[in-house]
Scaffold this active site. Structure first.
Site, PDB file in Angstrom:
ATOM      1  N   ASP A 199     -51.926  13.918  47.805  1.00 42.19           N
ATOM      2  CA  ASP A 199     -52.203  14.653  49.040  1.00 42.19           C
ATOM      3  C   ASP A 199     -51.029  14.375  49.973  1.00 42.19           C
ATOM      4  O   ASP A 199     -50.994  13.351  50.654  1.00 42.19           O
ATOM      5  CB  ASP A 199     -53.518  14.177  49.664  1.00 42.19           C
ATOM      6  CG  ASP A 199     -53.806  14.855  50.994  1.00 42.19           C
ATOM      7  OD1 ASP A 199     -53.581  16.077  51.097  1.00 42.19           O
ATOM      8  OD2 ASP A 199     -54.250  14.163  51.928  1.00 42.19           O
ATOM      9  N   GLU A 201     -51.559  18.996  46.109  1.00 38.32           N
ATOM     10  CA  GLU A 201     -52.082  20.052  46.969  1.00 38.32           C
ATOM     11  C   GLU A 201     -50.935  20.943  47.444  1.00 38.32           C
ATOM     12  O   GLU A 201     -49.895  20.451  47.882  1.00 38.32           O
ATOM     13  CB  GLU A 201     -52.795  19.423  48.161  1.00 38.32           C
ATOM     14  CG  GLU A 201     -53.592  20.399  48.974  1.00 38.32           C
ATOM     15  CD  GLU A 201     -54.424  19.713  50.044  1.00 38.32           C
ATOM     16  OE1 GLU A 201     -54.337  20.171  51.203  1.00 38.32           O
ATOM     17  OE2 GLU A 201     -55.138  18.745  49.728  1.00 38.32           O
ATOM     18  N   HIS A 221     -57.237  10.579  53.078  1.00 43.00           N
ATOM     19  CA  HIS A 221     -56.008  10.909  52.349  1.00 43.00           C
ATOM     20  C   HIS A 221     -56.151  10.548  50.871  1.00 43.00           C
ATOM     21  O   HIS A 221     -55.797  11.345  49.993  1.00 43.00           O
ATOM     22  CB  HIS A 221     -54.804  10.200  52.972  1.00 43.00           C
ATOM     23  CG  HIS A 221     -54.622  10.514  54.421  1.00 43.00           C
ATOM     24  ND1 HIS A 221     -54.205  11.750  54.861  1.00 43.00           N
ATOM     25  CD2 HIS A 221     -54.829   9.756  55.526  1.00 43.00           C
ATOM     26  CE1 HIS A 221     -54.155  11.737  56.186  1.00 43.00           C
ATOM     27  NE2 HIS A 221     -54.530  10.551  56.609  1.00 43.00           N
TER      28      HIS A 221
END
Length: 165
Positions: A7, A68, A142
């Protein structure tokens, strides 16, 4: 198969390593956050992300990575920073010869929770539930998002393999 989910973020980059077996079980091996708080120069932040991820990658025999995708929001500066952090993360992974797969945050949320618009709390709850992580084990947003990216890739890989048989 061992998968790292990432992420990306300039201040905080989350990561999570999961192991998936042919018996359909998935377990969390490790997770963490790379923090660049206290570092003022953007180039130094990017270097820390790059080097820190290389360090994590050296600890495990990672087969594939999931990251992502970047979305462009109304703040161009924060979007650019996110793109830089994603690039540093991608280069770390690619320098190890690891294939990287990209998923939008909406696709990850839909895969994990059933809704592409799920709030972070619901994603975190489903990550914990899917992996049997107790509530007293601290996993921040996160790390949770990174683990969700890894799980999304596991589930998508299984679906592809199932469709090929």
């Amino acid at each position: 198969m061992m998968i790292i989910g990432i992420d990306p973020g300039l201040e905080f980059t989350g990561w999570g390593v999961v192991s998936s077996t042919n018996s359909q079980s998935v377990c969390l091996l490790d997770s963490g956050v790379i923090s660049t708080r206290g570092i003022s120069r953007e180039s130094e932040k990017l270097y820390k992300i790059y080097v820190s991820l290389l360090s994590v990658l050296s600890l495990y025999k990672i087969d594939e990575a999931s990251i992502e995708k970047v979305f462009i929001n109304s703040n161009p500066r924060s979007s650019m920073s996110l793109c830089y952090a994603r690039a540093a993360s991608t280069i770390s992974v690619m320098s190890r010869g690891i294939d990287i797969y990209e998923y939008s945050s909406t696709a990850i949320k839909k895969c994990i929770t059933g809704s592409g618009m799920a709030p972070k709390e619901q994603v975190s709850f489903m990550v914990r539930s899917s992996l049997g992580i107790k509530q007293d084990v601290e996993i921040n947003n996160h790390s949770s998002d990174a683990i969700a990216a890894a799980l999304c890739h596991v589930y998508n890989t299984r679906n592809r393999n199932f469709a090929l048989k």
